[in-house]
Design an enzyme around this catalytic site. Sequence first.
Site: not given
Length: 341
Positions: A152-153
């Site tokens: 994830d970011k």
Amino acid sequence: MNEFTPEDPADMDTDFSYLVDAEDTGKRLDAVLAGQMDTLSRNRIQALIRAGEVTVDGAKIVEPKYRVNEGELLALSVPEAEEAEPQGEDIPLTIVYEDEHLIVVDKPAGLVVHPGAGNWTGTLVNALIHHCGDSLSGIGGVKRPGIVHRIDKDTSGLLVVAKTDLAHQGLSAQFADHGRTGPLERAYSALVWGAPSSLKGTIDANLARSLHNRQKIAVVKTSGRQAITHWQVKERFGPEDQPSLASLMECRLETGRTHQIRVHMAHIGHPLIGDQDYGAGFKTKVNRLDDPLKTVISEFSRQALHAGLLAFEHPATGETLKFESPYPADFANLLSALQKF
């Protein structure tokens, strides 16, 4: 390799040619070519056949399942890899390992892996296109890095990316197998609210898009995709005579679904600290804390998740590669504050 070379190679507009022998008679065209070429995946070869880039005795064959015969001359042309649609950008990267086949990076929190809606620039892919340049030989005919897994970011940590079609094929197979039959390992450090009553366990709970919010993932009972997370408590935080405020956990993935660790931890009642999507209900707990811990947690602007260990088999050499990443500064600072609580 039984490669056929004509008397005048200039007369053949081809990158590879092969005179079918008795052993290959009756086999599929794509299978024979894949067996003779170790630089292209079978999927890529099938795409080239359908695109008319393969001839048999000079005639174009566009059906991958065509059965070859002894003495037939197979010729394959591989077009130059197209430039990647995303543009390269000079974004700093922490390179842990790199060779002609693949690259391992330590991704900082806040960096999106792949361009998409709302994030067409400033991604890891943009950075890799700039960094790797001509060393990207083409994944599926396009000069782009081969993304075989994502984080994830707002998760930090290790990520392996393929630079060649061969590496992409080999790494994809390992991640699809989830390490069940090979050396693939993925371990994450997570700082979560509370602490499970036991020291280790396994969560086997299917995941699917939430019916209420398509941007979120939810545990489902009768559908979705299987998701398995093995967890172990490494350290608990808080006074010994009271329930633990938080804990440091190691999570090992047996599958790799979107938001898997975040959703699974929330599912067992221990969401990640800082997770605004799956742990927002714990905000009030922060307000009851004293400084400096209250300030440290309040200012922690992401989910407390770090991909600290990654191991896999090198798709070209067969060597097992293992990498570990130290905690980034924000995670280490939060851990230190919890240890002092």
